[in-house]
Design a protein around this motif. Structure first.
Motif, PDB file in Angstrom:
ATOM      1  N   ARG A 324       1.189  -1.271  -0.010  1.00 35.35           N
ATOM      2  CA  ARG A 324       0.125  -0.167  -0.026  1.00 35.35           C
ATOM      3  C   ARG A 324       0.527   0.987  -0.283  1.00 35.35           C
ATOM      4  N   ILE A 325       0.713   2.064  -0.964  1.00 36.38           N
ATOM      5  CA  ILE A 325       1.138   3.518  -0.974  1.00 36.38           C
ATOM      6  C   ILE A 325       0.671   4.774  -0.311  1.00 36.38           C
ATOM      7  N   LEU A 326       0.720   6.148   0.439  1.00 34.48           N
ATOM      8  CA  LEU A 326      -0.106   6.834   0.300  1.00 34.48           C
ATOM      9  C   LEU A 326       1.298   8.043  -0.215  1.00 34.48           C
ATOM     10  N   GLU A 347       8.763   1.361 -14.112  1.00 32.47           N
ATOM     11  CA  GLU A 347       9.780   1.243 -12.946  1.00 32.47           C
ATOM     12  C   GLU A 347       8.595   1.257 -11.927  1.00 32.47           C
ATOM     13  N   TRP A 348       8.037   2.461 -12.371  1.00 31.67           N
ATOM     14  CA  TRP A 348       6.393   2.809 -11.033  1.00 31.67           C
ATOM     15  C   TRP A 348       5.579   1.694 -12.013  1.00 31.67           C
ATOM     16  N   ARG A 349       5.201   1.144 -12.580  1.00 30.20           N
ATOM     17  CA  ARG A 349       4.387   0.342 -12.473  1.00 30.20           C
ATOM     18  C   ARG A 349       3.850  -1.118 -12.216  1.00 30.20           C
ATOM     19  N   GLN A 350       5.319  -1.663 -12.333  1.00 26.59           N
ATOM     20  CA  GLN A 350       5.856  -2.674 -11.663  1.00 26.59           C
ATOM     21  C   GLN A 350       5.824  -3.260  -9.956  1.00 26.59           C
ATOM     22  N   LEU A 351       5.634  -1.742  -9.352  1.00 29.18           N
ATOM     23  CA  LEU A 351       5.191  -2.403  -7.948  1.00 29.18           C
ATOM     24  C   LEU A 351       3.586  -2.511  -7.898  1.00 29.18           C
ATOM     25  N   ALA A 353       2.143  -2.505  -5.252  1.00 23.55           N
ATOM     26  CA  ALA A 353       0.747  -1.821  -5.301  1.00 23.55           C
ATOM     27  C   ALA A 353       0.150  -0.695  -6.149  1.00 23.55           C
ATOM     28  N   VAL A 354       0.954  -0.499  -7.018  1.00 26.49           N
ATOM     29  CA  VAL A 354       0.763   0.677  -8.650  1.00 26.49           C
ATOM     30  C   VAL A 354      -0.551  -0.273  -9.418  1.00 26.49           C
ATOM     31  N   ARG A 355       0.514  -2.161  -9.076  1.00 24.41           N
ATOM     32  CA  ARG A 355      -0.452  -3.242 -10.342  1.00 24.41           C
ATOM     33  C   ARG A 355      -1.454  -3.386  -9.029  1.00 24.41           C
ATOM     34  N   ASN A 356      -1.867  -3.745  -7.485  1.00 27.93           N
ATOM     35  CA  ASN A 356      -3.324  -3.595  -7.342  1.00 27.93           C
ATOM     36  C   ASN A 356      -4.291  -2.322  -7.448  1.00 27.93           C
ATOM     37  N   GLY A 357      -3.601  -1.509  -7.662  1.00 28.31           N
ATOM     38  CA  GLY A 357      -4.330  -0.732  -7.997  1.00 28.31           C
ATOM     39  C   GLY A 357      -4.526  -0.040  -6.145  1.00 28.31           C
ATOM     40  N   HIS A 358      -3.370   0.438  -5.564  1.00 30.16           N
ATOM     41  CA  HIS A 358      -3.198   0.400  -3.676  1.00 30.16           C
ATOM     42  C   HIS A 358      -2.501   1.731  -3.731  1.00 30.16           C
ATOM     43  N   VAL A 359      -2.808   2.674  -4.626  1.00 27.55           N
ATOM     44  CA  VAL A 359      -1.692   3.768  -4.173  1.00 27.55           C
ATOM     45  C   VAL A 359      -2.479   4.919  -4.152  1.00 27.55           C
ATOM     46  N   HIS A 360      -2.991   5.382  -2.973  1.00 29.46           N
ATOM     47  CA  HIS A 360      -4.139   6.192  -2.552  1.00 29.46           C
ATOM     48  C   HIS A 360      -3.399   7.508  -2.226  1.00 29.46           C
ATOM     49  N   PRO A 361      -3.768   9.046  -2.294  1.00 30.15           N
ATOM     50  CA  PRO A 361      -3.835  10.081  -2.423  1.00 30.15           C
ATOM     51  C   PRO A 361      -4.100  10.603  -1.457  1.00 30.15           C
TER      52      PRO A 361
END
Length: 405
Positions: A324-326, A347-351, A353-361
């Motif tokens: 998970r990324i905030l 590089e970012w898209r392979q994380l 959290a990014v792949r699972n749609g768990h980047v929260h602004p």
């Protein structure tokens, strides 16, 4: 509307919990709208189509307080607003919030608040000045709005949008938001003639000396936790009971939030990042760490305090690879441009959290501030981002006006 007992399948799963929760919330919302009417347990139980005894038990089990206790909280909240913002007679205020007998209302108010309605009205009209926007967040927890305070539509939008018309003297935000000291506000503060001033131990000695010449001053300790800061201000203003209520309310929400977060996130590790200009930073500050890791017991993807606000490379981030990324993106054009390009980088898209749609602004307001209200807002926002649930029933009323849940 009908509320039924929770049904269970053979394996013990709850198949009617959602219906039960929805119906009770409808009744609770009805009470919030019709608090000025003569509501009874019998009437509310009839709405739920269950017996009064079962309604009492069900409401208490669901919300942690009795239905009449909740109704009292709502009525007292509105009474406080009327006492603070109007010159209406006590009899009229009592009737407007659902009490036919003004003497019963006075006794009830004093029991709940610790002050008589007249003393509360007098106390709430005391002129208070604060030297930082975060102190507004402490005063709101004590159901007080300062007469003079630093406000800025960019850096303190929550307070600016909700309270700029109620805060009569607008001071300038100073360090760390702008590169000038609080001394720039002293002339305007002197003209405001406050009864008391809530300052900070971070002010320069000459600034503190001048403040003491204007009104009695309480200095908030920058090293103390928000609970200690709130209690210190409360003791200075004779509002200890309200401070204890606020803290208790927060602890209950945090406890409920821990259970929700644990169920939703499991072993997911959380990491907060900040984009400034063309770099990524680990975003760690006092309030964020306390809410996420101390209060919600979330797992961190990196050691706390290890990076502070140091840059982090994509290689380092890929190695940590949080679930998970905030993410806080600074509003400057260069930061937004970098974020737009970063989103499309492999590089970012392979994380994960990014792949699972768990980047929260997240935004600087409230995540940069450290105060009672900011911490409560962080807790709510974190739970909304991670679970979709929010513990604060009275979102529409703003903070500092009720502890009912």
């Amino acid at each position: 509307m009908r509320t039924t007992e929770t049904a269970h399948t053979d394996n013990g799963s709850n198949v009617m919990g959602h219906m039960q929760k929805t119906d009770l919330l409808e009744i609770k919302a009805f009470m919030e709208r019709h608090y000025n009417e003569q509501l009874t347990i019998g009437q509310l139980a009839d709405m739920a189509n269950i017996s009064p005894k079962y309604f009492v038990d069900l409401f208490k089990r669901r919300f942690g307080q009795s239905a009449m206790g909740f109704l009292t909280d709502v009525r007292i909240m509105h009474a406080k607003r009327l006492l603070t913002e109007s010159d209406a007679r006590l009899r009229d205020i009592a009737q407007k919030v659902g009490y036919r007998d003004e003497f019963y209302f006075s006794r009830k108010f004093k029991k709940e608040v610790g002050l008589s309605p007249s003393d509360f009205a007098k106390d709430s009209k005391r002129s208070i000045a604060v030297c930082s926007s975060s102190t507004i967040g402490h005063l709101l927890a004590l159901q007080l709005i300062p007469e003079a305070a630093p406000l800025d539509p960019k850096w303190s939008p929550y307070y600016y949008n909700l309270y700029s018309d109620k805060i009569k003297t607008h001071l300038l935000l100073t360090d760390p938001y702008h590169k000038f000291t609080f001394e720039i506000n002293l002339d305007k503060l002197c003209l405001a003639r406050p009864d008391v001033i809530i300052a900070s131990d971070q002010l320069q000695m000459r600034e503190s000396s001048k403040l003491n010449g204007i009104a009695p001053v309480h200095n908030v300790s920058s090293k103390a936790g928000w609970r200690e800061q709130l209690m210190g201000i409360a003791r200075f203003l004779n509002k200890e009971e309200l401070a204890l209520q606020w803290i208790d309310h927060y602890e209950k929400n945090a406890q409920a939030g821990r259970a929700q977060a644990a169920q939703q996130l499991g072993d997911d590790r959380v990491m907060a990042l900040r984009i400034y200009q063309t770099q990524l930073f680990v975003y760690q500050n006092r309030g964020l760490e306390e809410v996420l890791y101390d209060d919600l017991h979330l797992k961190t993807a990196c050691e706390r305090g290890l990076h502070g606000h140091s840059p982090i490379s994509m290689d380092e981030l890929r190695e940590l690879n949080p679930e998970r990324i905030l993410l806080a993106v600074c509003p400057e054009a260069s930061s937004r441009k970098y974020w737009l390009s970063l989103q499309h980088s492999p590089e970012w898209r392979q994380l994960q959290a990014v792949r699972n749609g768990h980047v929260h602004p997240i935004t600087a307001d409230p995540w940069f501030e450290y105060s009672s209200v900011a911490i409560a807002r962080m807790l709510e926002e974190a739970l909304l981002l991670f679970t979709g649930n929010c513990p604060n029933t009275f979102q529409d009323y703003g903070y500092g006006e009720s502890f009912a849940t």
